[in-house]
Design an enzyme around this catalytic site. Structure first.
Site, short mmCIF file in Angstrom:
data_model
loop_
_atom_site.label_atom_id
_atom_site.label_comp_id
_atom_site.label_asym_id
_atom_site.label_seq_id
_atom_site.Cartn_x
_atom_site.Cartn_y
_atom_site.Cartn_z
N ARG A 18 0.87 -1.19 0.20
CA ARG A 18 -0.06 -0.01 -0.05
C ARG A 18 0.72 1.29 0.11
O ARG A 18 2.05 1.20 0.48
CB ARG A 18 -0.89 0.07 1.30
N TYR A 158 7.19 7.55 17.02
CA TYR A 158 7.25 7.45 15.62
C TYR A 158 8.63 8.39 15.24
O TYR A 158 9.51 7.88 14.52
CB TYR A 158 6.12 8.06 14.74
N ALA A 161 11.72 6.45 16.52
CA ALA A 161 12.06 5.58 15.52
C ALA A 161 12.60 5.99 14.18
O ALA A 161 13.61 5.56 13.50
CB ALA A 161 10.73 4.69 15.31
N LYS A 162 12.16 7.09 13.65
CA LYS A 162 12.47 7.77 12.25
C LYS A 162 13.99 8.40 12.64
O LYS A 162 14.68 8.24 11.71
CB LYS A 162 11.56 8.56 11.66
P1 NAP Z 1 0.43 2.84 4.79
O1 NAP Z 1 -0.11 3.23 3.69
O2 NAP Z 1 0.00 2.84 6.00
O3 NAP Z 1 1.02 1.58 4.41
C1 NAP Z 1 2.12 0.90 5.42
C2 NAP Z 1 2.55 -0.37 4.85
O4 NAP Z 1 3.49 -1.07 5.58
C3 NAP Z 1 1.54 -1.51 4.43
O5 NAP Z 1 1.90 -1.76 3.21
C4 NAP Z 1 1.76 -2.35 5.65
O6 NAP Z 1 1.19 -3.67 5.17
C5 NAP Z 1 3.07 -2.43 5.87
N1 NAP Z 1 3.53 -2.99 7.26
C6 NAP Z 1 3.05 -2.56 8.55
N2 NAP Z 1 3.50 -3.06 9.36
C7 NAP Z 1 4.17 -3.85 8.94
C8 NAP Z 1 5.06 -5.17 9.27
N3 NAP Z 1 5.35 -5.10 10.83
N4 NAP Z 1 5.85 -5.72 8.60
C9 NAP Z 1 5.86 -5.76 7.07
N5 NAP Z 1 4.92 -4.83 6.67
C10 NAP Z 1 4.23 -3.94 7.61
O7 NAP Z 1 1.87 3.61 5.04
P2 NAP Z 1 2.60 4.81 4.09
O8 NAP Z 1 1.90 6.36 4.18
O9 NAP Z 1 2.84 4.32 2.78
O10 NAP Z 1 3.96 4.73 4.70
C11 NAP Z 1 5.02 4.08 4.26
C12 NAP Z 1 6.38 4.32 5.05
O11 NAP Z 1 6.74 5.79 4.71
C13 NAP Z 1 6.31 4.26 6.48
O12 NAP Z 1 7.55 3.79 6.94
C14 NAP Z 1 5.96 5.71 7.00
O13 NAP Z 1 6.34 5.87 8.35
C15 NAP Z 1 6.65 6.65 6.07
N6 NAP Z 1 6.44 7.82 6.11
C16 NAP Z 1 4.95 8.21 5.55
C17 NAP Z 1 4.41 9.46 5.50
C18 NAP Z 1 3.05 9.87 4.91
O14 NAP Z 1 2.79 10.94 5.20
N7 NAP Z 1 2.34 8.90 4.61
C19 NAP Z 1 5.45 10.60 5.75
C20 NAP Z 1 6.56 10.28 6.07
C21 NAP Z 1 7.15 9.01 6.24
P3 NAP Z 1 -0.33 -4.46 5.03
O15 NAP Z 1 -0.87 -3.75 3.91
O16 NAP Z 1 -0.03 -5.84 5.08
O17 NAP Z 1 -1.10 -3.69 6.37
#
Ligand code: NAP
Length: 250
Positions: A18, A158, A161-162
């Site tokens: 995702r 969070y 961790a980051k």
């Molecule tokens: P998201 O849409 O919530 O997707 C999270 C993904 O991580 C999903 O594919 C989920 O798998 C997987 N996941 C969660 N826990 C896991 C585990 N224990 N083992 C393996 N896979 C796991 O998140 P996103 O917004 O795309 O974020 C992706 C990354 O970017 C994260 O590290 C987040 O902290 C970072 N980030 C996001 C933002 C933002 O604004 N969105 C900003 C800065 C950084 P399932 O589909 O199976 O649940």
């Protein structure tokens, strides 16, 4: 950024089912990389990413596994090596949030975020480094966050961790540099995914007001930066944190 083909390369993207991870899978596949799409719960979402890549003529396979569990992370890397024969690119993208102000944050919420967002990346790096060292080639990209650079109220777990992920990136970069492995981080700002959809409108607005470019980012915009750092063209960049945040942290 480069669109140079990466034929013959194999990538593992944790949390590829995702959001940002999904966009990274599609961007790497578009450059000819075979992609291992990891998920933890949403098997169907991962299968959909695989179908999209295959429909476009690429190679991909879904792999379940919880990166916070060391034996599952080891198993994940082993399965990818068995399926594809090599591992060139690791994108540590899997992440979760458990937001709460410090005074009310539970130990479980602290631990869950640390174990997935920081320790999960450590597990995968440790498992992937050995085959990459043997190949004398590797690209590791860790997805950190603007919160790890600036802090963010309600995100002590969070942001810690980051921030830790940035330290891990720099140490891994130094440890593996002599083996042809680069290790970098990408720090997204506020990106339109399920993670941000779960935030309150007020929290999004407060962050939105801090974005000089005046809008949220798209997963594809983060994926372009990851694809560049994963490419052969980025071979002289290591230990770097690339911000993709509309100017939030500068
Ligand atoms: P998201 O849409 O919530 O997707 C999270 C993904 O991580 C999903 O594919 C989920 O798998 C997987 N996941 C969660 N826990 C896991 C585990 N224990 N083992 C393996 N896979 C796991 O998140 P996103 O917004 O795309 O974020 C992706 C990354 O970017 C994260 O590290 C987040 O902290 C970072 N980030 C996001 C933002 C933002 O604004 N969105 C900003 C800065 C950084 P399932 O589909 O199976 O649940």
């Amino acid at each position: 950024m480069t669109n140079a083909p990466q034929e013959g390369r194999v990538a593992l993207v944790t949390g590829g089912s995702r959001g940002i991870g999904r966009a990274v899978c599609l961007a790497l596949a578009a450059r000819g990389t075979a992609v291992a799409v990891n998920y933890v719960h949403r098997e169907e979402a991962a299968a959909d990413v695989v179908r999209r890549i295959e429909a476009a003529g690429g190679r991909a396979r879904a792999f379940g596994g919880d990166v916070s569990d060391p034996s599952q992370a080891d198993g994940l890397v082993r399965e990818v090596l068995e399926a594809f024969g090599r591992l060139d690119i690791l994108v540590n993208n899997a992440g979760i949030t458990r937001d709460m102000l410090i005074l009310r944050m539970k130990d479980d919420d602290w631990d869950a975020v640390m174990n997935t967002n920081l320790k999960g990346a450590f597990h995968c790096i440790r498992a992937a480094a050995r085959p990459m060292m043997k190949q004398r080639y590797g690209r590791i990209v860790n997805i950190t966050s603007v919160a790890g650079v600036m802090g963010n109220p309600g995100q002590a777990n969070y942001s810690a961790a980051k921030a830790g992920l940035i330290g891990l990136t720099k140490t891994a970069a130094r440890e593996f540099a002599s083996r042809g492995i680069t290790v970098n981080a990408v720090a997204p700002g506020l990106i339109e995914t399920d993670m941000t959809a779960a935030m309150t409108e007020e929290a999004v607005q407060a962050l939105h007001d801090q974005i000089p470019l005046g809008r949220l980012g798209r997963p594809e915009e983060v994926a372009e930066a990851v694809a560049f750092l994963s490419s052969e063209a980025a071979g002289y960049i290591t230990g770097h944190v690339l911000h993709v945040d509309g100017g939030m942290a500068m």
